[in-house]
Design a protein around this motif. Structure first.
Motif, mmCIF file in Angstrom:
data_model
loop_
_atom_site.group_PDB
_atom_site.id
_atom_site.type_symbol
_atom_site.label_atom_id
_atom_site.label_comp_id
_atom_site.label_asym_id
_atom_site.label_seq_id
_atom_site.Cartn_x
_atom_site.Cartn_y
_atom_site.Cartn_z
ATOM 1 N N LEU A 193 42.908 55.826 0.306
ATOM 2 C CA LEU A 193 41.818 56.532 0.258
ATOM 3 C C LEU A 193 42.191 57.407 -1.280
ATOM 4 N N LYS A 194 41.418 56.924 -1.626
ATOM 5 C CA LYS A 194 40.762 57.739 -2.878
ATOM 6 C C LYS A 194 39.587 58.885 -2.619
ATOM 7 N N ILE A 195 39.647 60.501 -2.514
ATOM 8 C CA ILE A 195 38.959 61.395 -2.905
ATOM 9 C C ILE A 195 38.422 62.352 -3.735
ATOM 10 N N SER A 196 37.336 61.877 -4.369
ATOM 11 C CA SER A 196 36.513 63.151 -5.612
ATOM 12 C C SER A 196 35.688 63.620 -5.561
ATOM 13 N N TYR A 197 35.999 64.893 -5.410
ATOM 14 C CA TYR A 197 35.090 65.922 -5.223
ATOM 15 C C TYR A 197 34.544 66.077 -6.577
ATOM 16 N N LYS A 198 33.181 66.921 -6.895
ATOM 17 C CA LYS A 198 32.454 67.735 -7.330
ATOM 18 C C LYS A 198 31.394 68.395 -7.444
ATOM 19 N N ALA A 199 31.208 69.978 -8.493
ATOM 20 C CA ALA A 199 30.597 70.358 -7.751
ATOM 21 C C ALA A 199 30.154 70.834 -9.522
ATOM 22 N N SER A 200 28.631 72.153 -9.180
ATOM 23 C CA SER A 200 28.227 73.066 -9.602
ATOM 24 C C SER A 200 26.847 74.084 -9.456
ATOM 25 N N THR A 201 26.729 75.189 -10.094
ATOM 26 C CA THR A 201 26.219 76.112 -9.378
ATOM 27 C C THR A 201 25.550 76.404 -10.376
ATOM 28 N N ASP A 202 24.636 77.507 -9.980
ATOM 29 C CA ASP A 202 23.421 78.152 -10.896
ATOM 30 C C ASP A 202 24.072 79.730 -11.057
ATOM 31 N N LYS A 203 24.664 79.793 -10.352
ATOM 32 C CA LYS A 203 25.379 81.197 -10.036
ATOM 33 C C LYS A 203 26.865 81.087 -10.134
ATOM 34 N N THR A 204 27.415 82.411 -10.174
ATOM 35 C CA THR A 204 28.883 82.688 -10.540
ATOM 36 C C THR A 204 29.276 82.720 -9.445
ATOM 37 N N THR A 205 29.922 82.227 -8.159
ATOM 38 C CA THR A 205 30.478 81.883 -6.564
ATOM 39 C C THR A 205 31.943 81.136 -7.011
ATOM 40 N N VAL A 206 32.462 81.283 -5.743
ATOM 41 C CA VAL A 206 33.930 80.630 -5.431
ATOM 42 C C VAL A 206 33.396 79.240 -4.794
ATOM 43 N N VAL A 207 34.735 78.611 -4.773
ATOM 44 C CA VAL A 207 34.524 77.262 -4.787
ATOM 45 C C VAL A 207 36.460 76.059 -4.030
ATOM 46 N N ASP A 358 42.714 82.442 0.473
ATOM 47 C CA ASP A 358 42.599 84.193 -0.077
ATOM 48 C C ASP A 358 42.009 84.108 -1.828
ATOM 49 N N SER A 359 42.447 83.134 -2.423
ATOM 50 C CA SER A 359 42.600 83.786 -3.528
ATOM 51 C C SER A 359 40.712 84.228 -4.379
ATOM 52 N N PRO A 360 40.077 85.069 -3.672
ATOM 53 C CA PRO A 360 38.822 85.655 -4.749
ATOM 54 C C PRO A 360 39.973 86.975 -4.440
ATOM 55 N N ASN A 361 40.586 86.707 -3.313
ATOM 56 C CA ASN A 361 41.154 88.928 -3.387
ATOM 57 C C ASN A 361 42.499 88.509 -3.985
ATOM 58 N N GLN A 362 43.352 87.618 -4.635
ATOM 59 C CA GLN A 362 44.541 87.843 -4.862
ATOM 60 C C GLN A 362 44.664 87.447 -6.607
ATOM 61 N N ALA A 363 44.751 88.501 -7.424
ATOM 62 C CA ALA A 363 44.104 88.549 -9.380
ATOM 63 C C ALA A 363 45.646 87.664 -8.714
ATOM 64 N N ASP A 364 46.716 87.172 -8.798
ATOM 65 C CA ASP A 364 47.989 86.514 -9.369
ATOM 66 C C ASP A 364 47.333 84.648 -8.069
ATOM 67 N N PHE A 365 46.608 84.628 -8.027
ATOM 68 C CA PHE A 365 46.018 83.473 -7.593
ATOM 69 C C PHE A 365 46.214 82.558 -8.601
ATOM 70 N N PRO A 366 45.914 81.054 -9.061
ATOM 71 C CA PRO A 366 44.829 81.111 -9.558
ATOM 72 C C PRO A 366 43.476 80.574 -9.334
ATOM 73 N N SER A 367 42.792 80.911 -10.202
ATOM 74 C CA SER A 367 41.105 81.110 -9.560
ATOM 75 C C SER A 367 40.258 80.236 -9.123
ATOM 76 N N THR A 368 39.431 80.608 -8.253
ATOM 77 C CA THR A 368 38.789 80.166 -7.531
ATOM 78 C C THR A 368 37.128 80.012 -7.984
ATOM 79 N N LEU A 369 36.624 80.567 -9.511
ATOM 80 C CA LEU A 369 35.667 81.224 -9.702
ATOM 81 C C LEU A 369 35.844 79.322 -10.101
ATOM 82 N N LEU A 370 33.312 79.668 -10.263
ATOM 83 C CA LEU A 370 33.009 78.674 -10.832
ATOM 84 C C LEU A 370 31.906 79.372 -11.507
#
Length: 389
Positions: A193-207, A358-370
């Motif tokens: 069961l393959k799950i593929s996610y895609k997303a785009s934004t018009d303003k900087t956000t976290v995903v 909690d990546s948005p508050n943890q600078a050393d974690f991989p970024s979740t910014l989009l």
């Protein structure tokens, strides 16, 4: 005139026959379903949108059902080593229970952000954002009305694939940007069961999107999962505080109950005198995945689970840096599942491929910014099999 009437009668007869044949085929298809869930019980209207049950199957007899409410995987039938099929995911048997019952995440998509964000707030540059606090003082799984509680558009549905889409509006649950999301589920003849996610934004956000099926490879409602044999391909994990928020440390699993690099029963060390197990009442932690081995598609082997009695196996592959392993610690037997059985303490496990909590508050974690102009992608595969004698 008589010829015209005869022709008209013939056309009406053919039309009626075709309609009758269509109903007969649909009836046969419903009868052939492995799930005991009635498709009619998932027909309805929520906030003006139509809801129904969708069925995927493959040549080996695997069967998956979905509802477009919360993009939920409702049932998943896979065989054991004797060829007997069981539904191996927990959940409800009617749409009404999902819509009007106690809030749940059974089989759903999680978004906009899977897992927890500390204090329900984060910053992007100089801009601060306040999120809904729905887990004590923290934000969990997208808020009060996350992606699990909304209706998704079905763009495409075939015998082995379904595509869902939705636009999450700017500031929904506190998140900035209009986020366009598309998620595809494909059931292959290799029992994946393959799950593929895609997303785009018009303003900087976290995903941070993920899937939240609760598995029991014995069959849903068939006891606890402590005897399932688990391997997690991770040399480290992220310890948490009393609110299950990562402390920021990345700790090695060696010499701890969190070492699943060598397969062991989930319950083997569950009662060990170890602070992190006491905090989570068991396992409810993010594991930092190793970067190999990979499958032919370049996805890392994340985990493997074996249920000894049935011989069922499940492998998980992903391109995410982490996986949340949850062992059913907050289940207590009060919920009655779709087969009429109570869901007991530690009666399921979850393996949610993800970026870290909690990546948005943890600078050393991989970024979740989009950022606008970028495309968020994520992939997860659940592959089912049986042990070889």
């Amino acid at each position: 005139m008589r010829i015209l009437l005869t022709a008209l009668s013939l056309m009406l007869c053919l039309s009626a026959c075709r309609e009758e044949k269509k109903k007969e085929v649909e009836s046969q298809q419903m009868t052939a379903l492995k799930t005991s869930i009635s498709p009619e019980d998932f027909e309805g209207v929520v906030e003006g949108d139509s809801i129904k049950l969708y069925v995927l199957s493959n040549k080996n007899g695997l069967e998956v059902t979905f509802t477009n409410f919360g993009q939920r995987l409702v049932s998943l039938h896979v065989p054991d080593k004797f060829g007997n099929f069981e539904d191996v995911v927990l959940g409800y048997g009617t749409l009404d229970q999902f819509v009007n019952g106690p809030k749940s995440y059974w089989g759903s998509i999680i978004g906009r952000y899977g897992n927890r964000i500390a204090k329900g707030r984060f910053k992007i540059g100089e801009n601060s954002y306040e999120l809904v606090k729905n887990n004590n003082d923290n934000h969990l799984h997208g808020g009060d009305k996350g992606f699990e509680s909304v209706v998704w558009k079905v763009e495409n549905a075939t015998t082995n694939r379904i595509d869902f889409s939705r636009v999450s509006p700017d500031m929904e649950e506190g998140y900035p940007g209009n986020l366009s999301v598309k998620v595809s589920y494909t059931l292959t003849d290799d029992n994946e069961l393959k799950i593929s996610y895609k997303a785009s934004t018009d303003k900087t956000t976290v995903v941070n999107l993920t899937h939240h099926s609760f598995f029991n490879l014995k069959g849903e409602g068939n006891g606890d999962i402590n005897d399932h044999i688990l391997m997690i391909n991770a040399d480290s994990y992220t310890p948490v505080d009393s609110g299950l928020i990562p402390t920021g440390e990345i700790a090695m699993v060696t010499g701890t109950p969190f070492d699943f690099t060598i397969p062991k029963a989930i319950g083997k060390d569950i009662d060990a005198d170890f602070d992190q197990l006491k905090i989570g009442n068991g396992y409810d932690h993010n594991f930092v995945l190793n970067d190999s081995p990979k499958n032919a598609e370049g996805l890392v082997l994340c985990a493997k689970v074996v249920e000894p009695a049935s011989g069922r196996t499940m492998e998980v592959y992903t391109d995410e840096p982490g996986v949340q392993f949850y062992g059913g610690n907050f289940m207590g037997g009060k919920t009655i599942g779709k087969s009429g059985k109570p869901y007991v303490f530690r009666g399921s496990f979850c393996l949610e491929t993800q970026h870290f909590p909690d990546s948005p508050n943890q600078a050393d974690f991989p970024s979740t910014l989009l950022q606008p102009g970028e495309v968020y992608t994520s992939n997860c595969v659940y592959k089912f099999g049986v042990v070889e004698d």
